[in-house]
Write a protein that holds these residues in place. Structure first.
Motif, mmCIF file in Angstrom:
data_model
loop_
_atom_site.group_PDB
_atom_site.id
_atom_site.type_symbol
_atom_site.label_atom_id
_atom_site.label_comp_id
_atom_site.label_asym_id
_atom_site.label_seq_id
_atom_site.Cartn_x
_atom_site.Cartn_y
_atom_site.Cartn_z
ATOM 1 N N ILE A 67 0.854 -1.233 -0.074
ATOM 2 C CA ILE A 67 -0.241 -0.071 0.132
ATOM 3 C C ILE A 67 1.047 1.040 0.001
ATOM 4 O O ILE A 67 1.967 1.138 0.829
ATOM 5 N N PRO A 68 0.696 2.239 -0.770
ATOM 6 C CA PRO A 68 1.377 3.376 -0.846
ATOM 7 C C PRO A 68 1.760 4.225 0.428
ATOM 8 O O PRO A 68 0.369 4.075 1.145
ATOM 9 N N LEU A 69 2.673 4.441 0.969
ATOM 10 C CA LEU A 69 3.053 4.881 2.118
ATOM 11 C C LEU A 69 2.220 6.231 2.575
ATOM 12 O O LEU A 69 2.033 6.717 3.675
ATOM 13 N N SER A 70 2.009 6.900 1.374
ATOM 14 C CA SER A 70 1.197 8.387 1.724
ATOM 15 C C SER A 70 -0.286 7.883 2.166
ATOM 16 O O SER A 70 -0.866 8.498 2.761
ATOM 17 N N ILE A 71 -0.636 6.863 1.955
ATOM 18 C CA ILE A 71 -1.939 6.127 2.641
ATOM 19 C C ILE A 71 -1.707 5.641 3.692
ATOM 20 O O ILE A 71 -2.395 5.718 4.745
ATOM 21 N N ASP A 127 0.847 5.864 5.856
ATOM 22 C CA ASP A 127 1.009 6.609 6.925
ATOM 23 C C ASP A 127 0.529 7.796 7.115
ATOM 24 O O ASP A 127 0.702 8.887 7.986
ATOM 25 N N LYS A 128 -0.817 7.984 6.491
ATOM 26 C CA LYS A 128 -1.454 9.350 6.512
ATOM 27 C C LYS A 128 -2.018 9.618 8.031
ATOM 28 O O LYS A 128 -2.334 8.972 8.505
ATOM 29 N N PRO A 129 -1.783 11.064 8.450
ATOM 30 C CA PRO A 129 -1.874 11.572 9.883
ATOM 31 C C PRO A 129 -3.503 11.528 10.054
ATOM 32 O O PRO A 129 -3.738 11.756 11.071
ATOM 33 N N ASP A 130 -4.353 11.598 8.983
ATOM 34 C CA ASP A 130 -5.623 11.961 8.929
ATOM 35 C C ASP A 130 -6.595 10.653 8.457
ATOM 36 O O ASP A 130 -5.968 9.890 7.878
ATOM 37 N N ARG A 131 -7.845 10.931 8.766
ATOM 38 C CA ARG A 131 -8.794 9.794 8.288
ATOM 39 C C ARG A 131 -8.594 9.480 6.608
ATOM 40 O O ARG A 131 -8.322 10.684 6.100
ATOM 41 N N LEU A 132 -8.520 8.490 6.197
ATOM 42 C CA LEU A 132 -8.554 8.414 4.763
ATOM 43 C C LEU A 132 -9.856 8.771 4.006
ATOM 44 O O LEU A 132 -11.039 8.606 4.438
#
Length: 345
Positions: A223-227, A229-234
């Motif tokens: 899974i892309p790390l931008s997703i 490790d995202k600090p907010d809800r997806l």
């Protein structure tokens, strides 16, 4: 508290001293220097882990500093894909910016004061398991084969730790020292093992459920790390990508003869619900195995009690109430059998 700061850029040292002193006693050095550090100190490593020469220097340094129980790595945000490398090297904690260093050291210091008998040290099982997860994720990211023996050793270490000290101690230590994806993997494995022990599983069955838990989120390595490790809800698009991880994990493992069909089933179906509203296959009750039902309960409970950037961890009591309210999606008799795991263990 003593902090030994090692870096590959000497120009960083004055800023770290200004940040941490006088509250902490800082001993600084450049990678390759010989340093002395007792078991009551924190080793902080701030280096570019993309450079193999630096990685080798860190390995050499860590071999000389076996007494250091706390190993804090600074992995700058633009190097977030190096978090797995940090844990593979032996990190007990990772921060993504200098702003996070002070709060993390305060957390370590508070843990040491709260646990004077152990000095707040990270139990070896947690370090070894995090390293195994890091190694497996790194192998997948570099298109190498997974060493399944690492998953087996990690599972055995979790079982040994919980049988010795209990599930509660395991959960407290994991939540104290790890964040993010690895924290979730460590929590789910511990909870699943504790659940299996509570309901009287045989040793082979405990290991089987533990292995399914250890491997259940292996698909997140793709899974892309931008997703991830995202600090907010997806958002909905990101959530759709995240929901691919069970099928990805199944695909990664399905051709490995050492991985049993039951474990593959757990990896692919741990987000399925009895009423058919889960994913990726929308299975209904008659097609969901007992192992998957146990793993799903463990996974949901872990997700509720772990720290997330956008919300604090839920209490075990509140998390268990949510499980009880999921009648129709989860098997209620199993949820009732989980009560002691959730509230007492």
């Amino acid at each position: 508290m003593l902090v030994c700061y090692l870096t590959d850029e000497p120009s960083k040292i004055p800023a770290i001293r200004a940040l941490l002193e006088p509250h902490h006693h800082v001993v600084s050095g450049v990678l390759g220097d010989k340093v002395l550090l007792g078991s009551d100190g924190v080793l902080m490593v701030d280096a570019d882990l993309r450079v193999m020469a630096r990685v080798e220097q860190i390995k050499e340094t860590l071999s000389d500093l076996k007494a250091a129980s706390e190993k804090l790595f600074v992995v700058q945000k633009h190097l977030h894909h190096m978090v797995a490398q940090a844990y593979a090297l032996g990190a007990t904690s990772v921060v993504r910016s200098t702003r996070e260093i002070g709060p993390k050291l305060a957390q370590i210091e508070a843990a040491a004061k709260a646990s004077p008998a152990t000095g707040g040290t990270v139990r070896s099982e947690i370090v070894d398991c995090a390293r195994a997860f890091a190694s497996m994720f790194s192998a997948i990211n570099h298109d190498r084969s997974i060493d399944l023996s690492e998953a087996e050793r990690a599972t055995a270490r979790v079982i040994a730790g919980i049988e010795r000290d209990g599930l509660g101690a395991w959960l407290d230590d994991v939540r104290r020292y790890h964040e993010g994806t690895f924290q979730h993997c460590l929590l789910v494995t511990g909870i699943a093992v504790g659940f299996a022990i509570e309901i009287g599983f045989t040793d082979p069955d405990i290991k089987r459920l533990g292995m399914a838990a250890t491997l259940h989120d292996i698909g997140k390595a793709k899974i892309p790390l931008s997703i991830l490790d995202k600090p907010d809800r997806l958002n909905p698009d990101e959530d759709a990508i995240m929901k691919r991880h069970p099928a990805i994990g199944h695909e990664l493992l399905k051709d490995m003869p050492e991985v049993s069909g039951e474990i593959l089933d757990g990896v692919r179906h741990h987000h399925e619900y009895l009423d058919g509203t889960g994913y990726p296959d929308g299975l209904q009750a008659g097609h969901i195995s007992d192992l998957v039902r146990l793993l799903t309960i463990s996974d949901i409970f872990a997700a509720l009690i772990e720290s997330r950037p956008y919300r604090p961890p839920m209490s075990r009591q509140d998390a268990y109430k949510i499980l009880c309210d999921m009648d129709g999606k989860l098997e209620l008799p199993l949820v009732k059998a989980f009560r002691n795991v959730a509230l007492v263990a």
